[in-house]
Design an enzyme around this catalytic site. Structure first.
Site, PDB file in Angstrom:
ATOM      1  N   GLY A   1      16.824   5.745  26.596  1.00  0.00           N
ATOM      2  CA  GLY A   1      18.044   5.057  26.196  1.00  0.00           C
ATOM      3  C   GLY A   1      17.762   4.144  25.023  1.00  0.00           C
ATOM      4  N   CYS A   2      18.798   3.530  24.523  1.00  0.00           N
ATOM      5  CA  CYS A   2      18.577   2.532  23.496  1.00  0.00           C
ATOM      6  C   CYS A   2      19.577   1.437  23.705  1.00  0.00           C
ATOM      7  CB  CYS A   2      18.693   3.127  22.112  1.00  0.00           C
ATOM      8  SG  CYS A   2      20.261   2.861  21.332  1.00  0.00           S
ATOM      9  N   VAL A   3      19.225   0.220  23.275  1.00  0.00           N
ATOM     10  CA  VAL A   3      20.139  -0.900  23.535  1.00  0.00           C
ATOM     11  C   VAL A   3      21.368  -0.875  22.654  1.00  0.00           C
ATOM     12  CG1 VAL A   3      18.806  -2.681  24.629  1.00  0.00           C
ATOM     13  CG2 VAL A   3      18.473  -2.204  22.208  1.00  0.00           C
TER      14      VAL A   3
ATOM     15  N   ARG B   1      18.515   9.409  16.323  1.00  0.00           N
ATOM     16  CA  ARG B   1      18.101   8.071  15.902  1.00  0.00           C
ATOM     17  C   ARG B   1      18.058   7.876  14.394  1.00  0.00           C
ATOM     18  NH1 ARG B   1      15.285   4.789  19.931  1.00  0.00           N
ATOM     19  NH2 ARG B   1      16.310   5.414  21.849  1.00  0.00           N
TER      20      ARG B   1
END
Lengths: 105, 405
Positions: free
Chosen positions: A103-105, B349
């Site tokens: 996940g990522c914040v 990303r």
């Protein structure tokens, strides 16, 4: 690490309930996880998503990006959330027995 | 069990000195909340051991949403059981952070009831940040927030909660209604905000003028910064007043103009607006005498980000001027095209600024059907992009390749 019993088997799970070792994962296990993610019963459409995620993970070692998932299953994001109300990353991946997606914040 | 005693000598040092400290606030919260007490303990331990004790990457959330909650777990839950879970919730703030005291009290009540009581008003995302709760409380909190008219904000690879400066609500320099645009974008992109499906995050920030009080140029994938097309409005009488009161117009105003496009002969101010860089300096020092022009809109800039995967980027100009009036169709059309190509071709990303650098602005512009233009600058008088295509005629290709070698 916590342990839970799913479909008669013991699994180590992380804090978020993702099973740590999917060797013993099978469809009965998936069906046992499903209610914890707001999925009352696994329909054919649920299996399309779960199987795609599993196959993709086996091939590439990561969960597919959401867009890829939608395209390949021919379901839009709305449909995915109807099937898995907690979302593809949390709900579908957990049911599919994948380790927690990064996940990522 | 070094730190369950409640003694926090290292943190206490942060309480000393003239500046306010977060430690003081956590201590206040700790009087009521066992969670905040354990938070202090764990932090003291971190200071002793010089290592963080939060695990990274929890996935928790509420039904229907893929973002808005950030999972946090302690890696020393035995020592500090009350912070074994310490999830963060992002709550969508109102445009420009205007609240009634009633709304603030309601938010505090919800959080004291279900969480640590600690708030961050506001996080760098702009959201109201609720710090510290447990998984079982997420749905009840969400239900009470919704009841009170609030919603969760963005997290993960989605449209992050749009934010804006105070705009025309309190500022005469606003070149468009930032609050309305911010609200409009928030409502228009609800799906994209709550259900992450992008390669990475995407931030909108709306600033009313080039002073850019929300720092959109450094923090937003899309920075929408108010500007004007015509000349700065000048009130010579008011300039004279400033001069009479002792301001050195020549030195402090004309002399500080980066474009050196201003002249003051003691009675008349002249500005060569074709050279003006919209730096706002003259307007800032003489607010009564100078005002932004009358033909107002916004400059759309693209690509800024903090350093994570690649280095930090500032936004650069994509559209030099766009009228900013509801329903903002032109802007939304542009955003849609950008999202399409970035989602299609972007790597996991990869922020849109990095994506543009990788594929080249020329290719990106082609995909979003925008004509390249010399206005697409990073700084005034500085064009970071070169459009080679323009320079070569058909049949010139060999020559071009030789030059490359």
């Amino acid at each position: 690490m916590a342990t839970i019993e799913l479909a008669g088997k013991q699994f180590d799970v992380d804090e978020d309930g993702f099973i740590q070792d999917a060797t013993d994962w099978d469809e009965a296990v998936a069906a046992a996880i499903a209610p914890t993610e707001g999925v009352d019963s696994m329909t054919e459409e649920h299996w399309v998503v779960v199987n795609f995620i599993r196959d993709y993970y086996k091939e590439f070692g990561v969960a597919p990006m959401i867009r890829k998932l939608c395209k390949s299953t021919k379901m839009d994001l709305k449909k995915i959330y109807e099937l898995f109300p907690s979302g593809p990353a949390k709900g579908a991946c957990k049911i599919a027995g994948l380790p927690k997606p990064t996940g990522c914040v | 069990m070094s730190n369950t005693s409640g003694k926090t000598p290292k943190l206490d040092k942060l309480d000393k000195g003239p500046w306010p400290s977060f430690v003081k606030e956590i201590k206040r919260a700790a009087e009521k909340s066992p969670m905040s007490k354990d938070l202090l303990g764990q932090l003291e331990l971190s200071y002793e051991e010089k290592i963080g004790h939060w695990k990274h990457g929890g996935i928790v959330g509420v039904f229907g949403y893929g973002g808005g909650v950030i999972g946090r777990y302690s890696d020393v839950p035995d020592k500090f059981p009350n912070v074994a879970h310490f999830h963060t919730m992002r709550v969508n703030m109102p445009s420009a952070w205007f609240y009634s005291t009633e709304a603030l009290r309601k938010l505090c009540d919800i959080w004291e009831k279900h969480g640590s009581g600690l708030l961050n008003m506001h996080g760098s995302t702009g959201d109201i940040i609720f710090l510290g709760t447990v998984t079982d409380k997420l749905e009840p909190i969400f239900a009470e927030l919704t009841e009170a008219g609030f919603d969760l904000g963005g997290s993960g690879s989605d449209v992050r909660t749009p934010s804006c400066c105070v705009g025309p609500a309190r500022c005469e320099w606003a070149c468009y209604d930032t609050l309305n645009l911010c609200y409009d974008l928030t409502m228009h992109y609800q799906d994209e905000l709550h259900r992450p499906a992008f390669p990475y995050k995407f931030k909108f920030k709306c600033a009313g003028c080039p002073n850019d009080c929300v720092a959109s140029v450094a923090r937003a994938d899309m920075s929408i910064i108010g500007t004007w097309k015509d000349g700065i409005q000048i009130d010579n009488g008011a300039v004279k007043e400033y001069a009479d009161k002792g301001m050195n117009i020549q030195k402090d105003v004309c002399g500080n103009c980066p474009a050196k496009c201003m002249e003051w002969d003691g009675s008349t101010m002249a500005i060569d607006n074709s050279l003006c860089r919209r730096c706002m300096h003259c307007i800032n020092v003489m607010p009564k005498a100078l005002r932004p022009g009358k033909e107002r809109g916004a400059c759309i800039m693209i690509g800024s980000k903090a350093p994570i995967v690649e280095g930090a980027l500032l936004s650069s100009v994509l559209v030099p001027f766009m009228k900013m009036e509801p329903p903002y169709e032109e802007l939304k059309d542009l955003v849609e095209k950008m999202h399409d190509i970035w989602c299609e071709e972007g790597k996991n990303r990869e922020r849109i600024g990095e994506f543009i650098q990788r594929v080249g602005l020329g290719n990106f512009l082609e995909a979003i059907e925008v004509e390249p233009s010399p206005y697409m600058v990073e700084h005034p008088r500085d064009n970071p992009y070169v459009f080679y295509e323009e320079y070569f005629e058909e049949g010139d290709e060999d020559e071009g390749e030789e030059e490359d070698e």
